[in-house]
Design a protein around this motif. Structure first.
Motif, PDB file in Angstrom:
ATOM      1  N   THR A 130       0.830  -1.201   0.000  1.00  0.00           N
ATOM      2  CA  THR A 130       0.000   0.000   0.000  1.00  0.00           C
ATOM      3  C   THR A 130       0.864   1.250   0.000  1.00  0.00           C
ATOM      4  OG1 THR A 130      -1.757  -1.141   1.198  1.00  0.00           O
ATOM      5  CG2 THR A 130      -1.802   1.267   1.238  1.00  0.00           C
ATOM      6  N   GLY A 131       1.900   1.262   0.828  1.00  0.00           N
ATOM      7  CA  GLY A 131       2.724   2.458   0.982  1.00  0.00           C
ATOM      8  C   GLY A 131       3.425   2.902  -0.275  1.00  0.00           C
ATOM      9  N   VAL A 138       1.078   4.648   6.522  1.00  0.00           N
ATOM     10  CA  VAL A 138       0.140   3.526   6.409  1.00  0.00           C
ATOM     11  C   VAL A 138       0.250   2.690   7.676  1.00  0.00           C
ATOM     12  CG1 VAL A 138      -0.587   1.527   5.066  1.00  0.00           C
ATOM     13  CG2 VAL A 138       0.501   3.456   3.904  1.00  0.00           C
ATOM     14  N   CYS A 180      -2.740   9.624   6.963  1.00  0.00           N
ATOM     15  CA  CYS A 180      -2.469   8.208   7.197  1.00  0.00           C
ATOM     16  C   CYS A 180      -3.537   7.352   6.552  1.00  0.00           C
ATOM     17  CB  CYS A 180      -2.413   7.926   8.705  1.00  0.00           C
ATOM     18  SG  CYS A 180      -2.032   6.211   9.112  1.00  0.00           S
ATOM     19  N   ARG A 181      -3.113   6.338   5.797  1.00  0.00           N
ATOM     20  CA  ARG A 181      -4.013   5.336   5.248  1.00  0.00           C
ATOM     21  C   ARG A 181      -4.151   4.223   6.284  1.00  0.00           C
ATOM     22  NH1 ARG A 181      -4.968   3.773  -0.138  1.00  0.00           N
ATOM     23  NH2 ARG A 181      -4.543   5.967  -0.608  1.00  0.00           N
TER      24      ARG A 181
END
Length: 209
Positions: A130-131, A138, A180-181
């Motif tokens: 994801t990052g 994340v 932030c995710r």
């Protein structure tokens, strides 16, 4: 490969420095928890380092050698005492810049705490996958560690401000500043950490199952 594809490739490639945060005072444990031994004889610190060394990075991610925060052998001591996780990240960020003569050798940090020995490679691979495609931190839900942390000038400015007492010195505040995710929380006991003796006993019980 056309120009758009080349640009996309550059934008999703990330050089990542894995980090074990191991500079805490262990005040609630009563002794250095990084040196606590698991049932197989491995310490929490060696397990955390081995975990990071064994993670297979997803496509587009390249790992540098593992860094360890804290005043210990092969560690990077905090520059500001009693500054918590952000103090460790602050010291890591500046040591990296010193070693690379002012440049930033890593695009991001993959950060784990030393006291979370049930954490697995799968969770870390998910953070990396994801990052690499976002410009935010994340993490999983409201668990602020482990985390993918972009190592940008903006990140370092916040760490500097927190170290100087000019910004809130917490992971939550840092993520609020950067964005932030927050990914869905994986199932399992991966998030158990050893803050106190009873916490460590619970973790040992999981190993003994």
């Amino acid at each position: 490969m056309d120009a758009n594809a080349q640009t996309a490739s550059r934008n999703t490639h990330r050089n990542v420095c894995p980090v074990v945060l191991a500079g805490g005072l262990s005040s609630r444990m009563g002794r250095d928890k990084a040196l606590l031994e698991l049932p197989d004889g491995e310490t929490l610190l060696s397990r955390a380092q081995t975990l990071l060394e064994g993670v297979k990075p997803p496509a587009g991610v390249c790992f540098a050698p593992v860094l360890i925060s804290g005043d210990r052998a092969n560690g990077i001591p905090d520059r500001v005492p009693r500054a918590g996780p952000l103090g460790g990240l602050h010291a890591i960020a500046h040591r990296l810049r010193e070693l690379s003569k002012g440049e930033q050798p890593c695009d991001a940090l993959l950060v784990i705490p030393v006291d979370m020995p049930l954490l697995g490679a799968g969770e870390l691979q998910t953070l990396c996958a994801t990052g690499r495609g976002v410009e935010q931190a994340v993490c999983f839900g409201d668990y602020y560690l482990p985390a993918w942390l972009p190592l940008t000038d903006r990140t370092v400015r916040y760490l500097d401000a927190a170290a100087a007492g000019e910004a809130i010195g917490s992971m939550r505040a840092l993520y609020g500043y950067l964005g932030c995710r927050q990914l869905p929380v994986p199932v399992g006991d991966w998030h158990l950490n050893a803050n106190r003796p009873e916490d460590f006993a619970r973790i040992v019980a999981v190993f003994d199952r």
